[in-house]
Scaffold this active site. Structure first.
Site, PDB file in Angstrom:
ATOM      1  N   ASP A 120      19.216  26.543  -3.764  1.00  0.00           N
ATOM      2  CA  ASP A 120      18.891  25.718  -2.593  1.00  0.00           C
ATOM      3  C   ASP A 120      20.142  25.437  -1.769  1.00  0.00           C
ATOM      4  OD1 ASP A 120      16.233  25.656  -3.230  1.00  0.00           O
ATOM      5  OD2 ASP A 120      16.309  23.715  -4.236  1.00  0.00           O
ATOM      6  N   LEU A 153       8.394  26.476   2.059  1.00  0.00           N
ATOM      7  CA  LEU A 153       8.453  25.080   2.476  1.00  0.00           C
ATOM      8  C   LEU A 153       9.896  24.625   2.623  1.00  0.00           C
ATOM      9  CD1 LEU A 153       5.830  23.570  -0.007  1.00  0.00           C
ATOM     10  CD2 LEU A 153       5.529  23.848   2.457  1.00  0.00           C
ATOM     11  N   GLU A 175       0.643  16.595  -3.354  1.00  0.00           N
ATOM     12  CA  GLU A 175       0.219  17.427  -4.488  1.00  0.00           C
ATOM     13  C   GLU A 175       1.440  17.752  -5.340  1.00  0.00           C
ATOM     14  OE1 GLU A 175      -1.255  21.034  -2.729  1.00  0.00           O
ATOM     15  OE2 GLU A 175      -2.574  19.976  -1.345  1.00  0.00           O
ATOM     16  N   LYS A 208       4.114  19.971  -7.057  1.00  0.00           N
ATOM     17  CA  LYS A 208       4.591  21.321  -6.743  1.00  0.00           C
ATOM     18  C   LYS A 208       4.685  22.082  -8.065  1.00  0.00           C
ATOM     19  CE  LYS A 208       8.113  23.742  -4.080  1.00  0.00           C
ATOM     20  NZ  LYS A 208       8.440  24.764  -5.055  1.00  0.00           N
ATOM     21  N   ASP A 221       5.368  24.860 -10.744  1.00  0.00           N
ATOM     22  CA  ASP A 221       6.439  25.845 -10.901  1.00  0.00           C
ATOM     23  C   ASP A 221       5.870  27.137 -11.480  1.00  0.00           C
ATOM     24  OD1 ASP A 221       8.911  26.922 -10.827  1.00  0.00           O
ATOM     25  OD2 ASP A 221       9.719  25.810 -12.524  1.00  0.00           O
ATOM     26  N   ARG A 278       2.971  36.929  -3.406  1.00  0.00           N
ATOM     27  CA  ARG A 278       3.543  36.601  -2.119  1.00  0.00           C
ATOM     28  C   ARG A 278       4.461  37.705  -1.598  1.00  0.00           C
ATOM     29  NH1 ARG A 278       7.257  31.341  -1.023  1.00  0.00           N
ATOM     30  NH2 ARG A 278       8.648  32.400  -2.462  1.00  0.00           N
ATOM     31  N   GLU A 331      -1.204  28.577  -7.012  1.00  0.00           N
ATOM     32  CA  GLU A 331      -0.096  28.868  -7.918  1.00  0.00           C
ATOM     33  C   GLU A 331      -0.628  29.267  -9.280  1.00  0.00           C
ATOM     34  OE1 GLU A 331       2.597  28.419  -6.181  1.00  0.00           O
ATOM     35  OE2 GLU A 331       4.279  28.359  -7.567  1.00  0.00           O
ATOM     36  N   TYR A 372      -4.473  25.641  -3.603  1.00  0.00           N
ATOM     37  CA  TYR A 372      -3.986  24.560  -2.743  1.00  0.00           C
ATOM     38  C   TYR A 372      -3.901  24.869  -1.249  1.00  0.00           C
ATOM     39  CZ  TYR A 372       0.415  27.069  -3.762  1.00  0.00           C
ATOM     40  OH  TYR A 372       1.370  28.021  -3.936  1.00  0.00           O
ATOM     41  N   LYS A 382      11.751  17.670  -4.007  1.00  0.00           N
ATOM     42  CA  LYS A 382      12.141  18.183  -5.322  1.00  0.00           C
ATOM     43  C   LYS A 382      12.457  17.060  -6.311  1.00  0.00           C
ATOM     44  CE  LYS A 382      12.294  22.700  -4.594  1.00  0.00           C
ATOM     45  NZ  LYS A 382      13.344  23.565  -5.061  1.00  0.00           N
ATOM     46  N   CYS A 415      41.606  35.302 -29.473  1.00  0.00           N
ATOM     47  CA  CYS A 415      40.262  35.728 -29.091  1.00  0.00           C
ATOM     48  C   CYS A 415      39.371  35.888 -30.322  1.00  0.00           C
ATOM     49  CB  CYS A 415      40.363  37.060 -28.351  1.00  0.00           C
ATOM     50  SG  CYS A 415      38.767  37.830 -28.062  1.00  0.00           S
ATOM     51  N   CYS A 457      38.625  39.789 -30.954  1.00  0.00           N
ATOM     52  CA  CYS A 457      39.604  40.808 -31.355  1.00  0.00           C
ATOM     53  C   CYS A 457      40.897  40.222 -31.885  1.00  0.00           C
ATOM     54  CB  CYS A 457      39.905  41.740 -30.176  1.00  0.00           C
ATOM     55  SG  CYS A 457      40.869  40.960 -28.881  1.00  0.00           S
ATOM     56  N   CYS A 485      41.244  36.492 -22.845  1.00  0.00           N
ATOM     57  CA  CYS A 485      41.763  37.255 -23.965  1.00  0.00           C
ATOM     58  C   CYS A 485      42.725  38.282 -23.389  1.00  0.00           C
ATOM     59  CB  CYS A 485      40.600  37.943 -24.669  1.00  0.00           C
ATOM     60  SG  CYS A 485      41.105  39.328 -25.677  1.00  0.00           S
ATOM     61  N   CYS A 511      39.875  44.837 -26.927  1.00  0.00           N
ATOM     62  CA  CYS A 511      38.864  43.812 -27.200  1.00  0.00           C
ATOM     63  C   CYS A 511      37.466  44.396 -26.971  1.00  0.00           C
ATOM     64  CB  CYS A 511      39.081  42.612 -26.290  1.00  0.00           C
ATOM     65  SG  CYS A 511      37.876  41.310 -26.571  1.00  0.00           S
TER      66      CYS A 511
HETATM   67  S1  IVH Z   1       1.752  24.960  -0.055  1.00  0.00           S
HETATM   68  C1  IVH Z   1       2.821  26.888   3.980  1.00  0.00           C
HETATM   69  N1  IVH Z   1       1.299  23.604  -2.244  1.00  0.00           N
HETATM   70  O1  IVH Z   1       6.001  26.228  -3.503  1.00  0.00           O
HETATM   71  C2  IVH Z   1       2.754  26.147   2.703  1.00  0.00           C
HETATM   72  N2  IVH Z   1       2.937  25.310  -2.317  1.00  0.00           N
HETATM   73  O2  IVH Z   1       8.379  26.283  -1.725  1.00  0.00           O
HETATM   74  C3  IVH Z   1       2.489  26.986   1.538  1.00  0.00           C
HETATM   75  N3  IVH Z   1       3.943  25.622  -4.511  1.00  0.00           N
HETATM   76  O3  IVH Z   1       5.482  29.329  -1.998  1.00  0.00           O
HETATM   77  C4  IVH Z   1       2.720  26.388   0.251  1.00  0.00           C
HETATM   78  N4  IVH Z   1       2.799  24.076  -5.557  1.00  0.00           N
HETATM   79  O4  IVH Z   1       4.779  28.995  -4.484  1.00  0.00           O
HETATM   80  C5  IVH Z   1       2.013  24.577  -1.662  1.00  0.00           C
HETATM   81  N5  IVH Z   1       0.769  22.358  -4.120  1.00  0.00           N
HETATM   82  C6  IVH Z   1       1.470  23.329  -3.547  1.00  0.00           C
HETATM   83  C7  IVH Z   1       2.400  24.069  -4.269  1.00  0.00           C
HETATM   84  C8  IVH Z   1       3.124  25.052  -3.603  1.00  0.00           C
HETATM   85  C9  IVH Z   1       3.705  25.007  -5.685  1.00  0.00           C
HETATM   86  C10 IVH Z   1       4.941  26.678  -4.313  1.00  0.00           C
HETATM   87  C11 IVH Z   1       4.426  27.914  -3.634  1.00  0.00           C
HETATM   88  C12 IVH Z   1       5.207  28.023  -2.361  1.00  0.00           C
HETATM   89  C13 IVH Z   1       6.438  27.266  -2.689  1.00  0.00           C
HETATM   90  C14 IVH Z   1       7.105  26.734  -1.463  1.00  0.00           C
END
Ligand code: IVH
Length: 696
Positions: free
Chosen positions: A50, A96, A129, A131, A133, A152, A189, A241, A329, A423, A426, A441, A447
């Site tokens: 990020d 996003l 919602e 997010k 992973d 995607r 997801e 979603y 995040k 080391c 070696c 080393c 080594c």
């Molecule tokens: S909406 C235009 N909703 O996060 C908006 N994304 O960083 C489209 N993700 O590519 C995404 N949970 O893989 C949305 N509740 C959620 C999500 C979600 C996970 C992921 C998704 C997206 C990424 C964006």
């Protein structure tokens, strides 16, 4: 991160610096995107990733003219992996923007308010919602039937994973309801629950298969199987979603849209809530953050979406992300455990990395038993000792880190960690350069941890340059135990039988290789010294050493004497113009190591290392002249051209001035050529230059 700390602040960048920084970031982000999206194997933490993207965005905001055609801000994710057919998304799958603090969220609301021209007090309904992973996918229904599934990919084109998506029980195959639009794309997801992940890894282990690092990687690896039957056997889940292409609108808002999806048989996340204000979403963020560790799936933040679709429409998008949504995040997940032992790993460049071996502990659903301690300074900074209770964190993925020590729980019998002075691989002495945190080393040539890289360097173009022996061959030979040290390369002809029958090694290529080895037994001293791969001893330094000490024997003897600090030989070495104390220390550390001296002895008996001959100032037409190379050189490399010119007694300069004698200009030469013409200097083409020096 050290290289981040050294970065120039975006506000201070000059346009030229900004342009090269954008180039560097584009390349770096592309590499990480590939590791993450195509290989399912990220190599940096999400937070560091990020940070790279944020820096790129900030520089682009300050220098809009410098935005590159291949800018990461125009791309989402990475290109498709070979093996699946491609799917062009009817509507792009976007990404996003990120928020990390409460202030960022306030600002998100403010931006929307400004954009829509809303009154200060007017509420903005937002759906919050979790997010998830996992990996985002798009499922296309036509006439209520699931007809296509896609990853995607780069946001525009994804992989066709229709057969694999059909195996997911969270996706209806057919939607029976009468109100389904003819075309309906549902996005969501795909993830693996923590429980399913643990069970899968247990099965993998029992079967002797590779373990997955975390649920996300397991989900990605399972979904992107070319054989859908493997996907079917893997426990994958999905939360829906968002909408992609839709032939007729059926809901006025995100909330009603999600309701409809539920009614049609999709699974939506049960923790989704409707909020009215920034305070409301921040409270939801804290609430879900507290539940996070107990959820059976990984989430890495919250997503807030403006509820009203008409408002979404008006707000639109900026580059790759919608203005109407943001990802908030969560900080990295942490856990407390005992550090049982600190062990040392030796990397391919000889860098020693301390590793914390932990009492296994679950962090965010993943069992962690090792964490990196980076280097000796980090151990000191943390004040960490073996047997300490420590806090570790897993920032999204990859290597977990030790964040702090719980001093109150330190047992009585601990002592500060002593970083090894030899080391562990070696036994060679460990050195640390002034101003560098890394300890290395010094057993470069022997080594095992460093061997392959050193061997590759040894045969590389500017070193021994052995025709027909590339890096890949070296790797194979080394892995099969055919060569261990550089001298083994020249002993290959004693093992012809071991080469015969190897793939790619017919009689002819073996003969050619042996001939090339025979030819390269006669080698110039500067090349030989460079080939040894002593840290900081590049071609120029190798030449300086060769010039000073003339013969290999003379050089080795002088370096052995110089190992006595304060000796005359040591000051002779550091008095060479261009060799500072740091370089001298590297050379001495190398020579001090008995294994290296033994290897030098072996090489010396096998090879004919030619004494350095100072170019005869009178016999060369370019001796004593100052030359400048500019533009592209087409037949010789820039380094080689430079080395050759120097070997003929010329001085190679980087810029053109009145003191320049000859300018060698290749295609693409610009300002330097212009200046040379203005000053009336001798300008030669590459060929003219070659002809000129060939006469000597
Ligand atoms: S909406 C235009 N909703 O996060 C908006 N994304 O960083 C489209 N993700 O590519 C995404 N949970 O893989 C949305 N509740 C959620 C999500 C979600 C996970 C992921 C998704 C997206 C990424 C964006």
């Amino acid at each position: 991160m050290a290289d981040q700390a050294a970065e120039v602040s975006v506000d201070d960048l000059l346009p030229l610096e900004a342009s090269s920084e954008l180039e560097r970031l584009a390349a770096k982000i592309a590499i990480h995107d590939k590791a993450y999206h195509q290989n399912d194997a990220p190599t940096i933490t999400d937070a560091d990733y990020d940070a790279l993207r944020q820096r790129n965005d900030a520089i682009e905001a300050r220098f809009p003219d410098l935005v590159r055609a291949d800018s990461p801000s125009k791309r989402v994710g990475a290109a498709v992996r070979e093996g699946f057919s491609k799917v062009e998304h009817a509507k792009p799958m976007l990404s996003l923007g990120n928020a990390f603090s409460d202030d960022d969220i306030e600002e998100f609301f403010e931006r929307i308010r400004r954009f829509l021209n809303l009154d200060t007090g007017q509420p903005i309904e937002v759906v919050g919602e979790p997010k998830i992973d996992g990996l985002s996918v798009s499922a296309r229904y036509e006439g209520g039937k699931l007809v296509q599934g896609a990853t995607r990919g780069d946001g525009t084109t994804g992989e066709n994973i229709t057969a694999n998506l059909r195996t997911l029980t969270d996706l209806p195959q057919i939607i029976g309801a009468a109100d389904v639009p003819d075309v309906l794309e549902v996005r969501g997801e795909v993830y693996m629950s923590k429980a399913d992940f643990s069970a899968l890894n247990a099965r993998q282990e029992a079967a002797g298969n590779k373990l997955f690092a975390n649920p996300r990687n397991a989900a990605a690896g399972s979904l992107r199987q070319l054989d859908p039957e493997i996907t079917r056997a893997r426990p994958l889940s999905m939360f829906a979603y968002a909408a992609g292409d839709i032939s007729a609108p059926f809901a006025p808002s995100q909330w009603t849209f999600l309701d409809k999806l539920k009614a049609w048989g999709f699974v939506t996340n049960p923790l989704t809530r409707l909020c009215q204000t920034a305070e409301g979403v921040i409270a939801l963020y804290r609430h879900i953050g507290a539940l996070r560790a107990d959820l059976d799936y990984d989430i890495d933040g919250m997503v807030y979406k403006v509820n009203d679709f008409a408002w979404q429409e008006r707000l639109g998008f900026v580059s790759r992300a919608p203005r109407w949504a943001i990802a908030h995040k969560f900080p990295a997940e942490k856990a407390e455990t005992t550090l049982n032992e600190i062990t040392i790993q030796v990397g391919r460049t000889g860098a020693l990395t301390p590793v914390a071996n932990l009492q296994p502990v679950t962090v965010g659903g993943v069992v962690v038993s090792r964490a990196t301690l980076h280097n000796a300074d980090e151990i000191e900074r943390l004040g960490v000792r073996e047997k300490d209770r420590v806090i570790i964190q897993r920032a999204g993925d990859v290597i977990p880190q030790v964040v702090s020590v719980v001093i109150d729980k330190r047992p009585d019998d601990t002592k500060p960690f002593q970083f090894p002075t030899t080391c562990p691989e070696c036994g060679s002495v460990v050195v640390q350069e002034e101003g560098e945190v890394v300890r290395r080393c010094s057993g470069g040539l022997i080594c095992p941890a460093q061997a392959i890289e050193r061997l590759k360097h040894f045969v590389s173009r500017n070193a021994f340059d052995i025709e027909g022996l590339g890096g890949k061959h070296i790797e194979n030979f080394r892995n099969d135990g055919l060569i261990k040290t550089p001298s083994d390369i020249f002993r290959l002809p004693d093992h012809r039988d071991k080469l015969e029958g190897r793939e790619g090694w017919g009689d002819k290529s073996i003969d050619n290789l042996f001939q090339a080895l025979e030819d390269r037994k006669h080698i110039e001293l500067p090349r030989f010294i460079f080939a040894l791969g002593i840290p900081h001893v590049g071609q120029a330094t190798a030449r300086l050493l060769a010039k000073q000490y003339v013969s290999l024997k003379g050089w080795i003897a002088a370096m052995e004497d110089a190992t006595i600090i304060g000796s005359e030989a040591f000051s002779d070495l550091t008095n060479i113009d261009g060799i500072g104390p740091a370089v001298a220390n590297d050379i001495i550390a190398f020579i001090r190591e008995p294994h290296n001296r033994d290897e030098l002895e072996r090489l010396n008996t096998l090879l004919d290392v030619q004494n350095f001959e100072a170019p005869d100032e009178n016999s060369s037409p370019v001796a004593g002249k100052t030359v400048v190379f500019t533009g592209t050189l087409e037949t010789i490399g820039r380094n080689e051209a430079k080395a050759k010119a120097e070997s003929l007694g010329a001085k190679v300069a980087g810029s053109v001035s009145k003191k320049t004698d000859i300018v060698i200009a290749g295609p693409g030469a610009g300002s330097k050529l212009k200046k040379a013409e203005e000053l009336g200097l001798q300008v030669l083409s590459e060929q003219e230059w070659i002809d000129l020096i060939r006469e000597t």
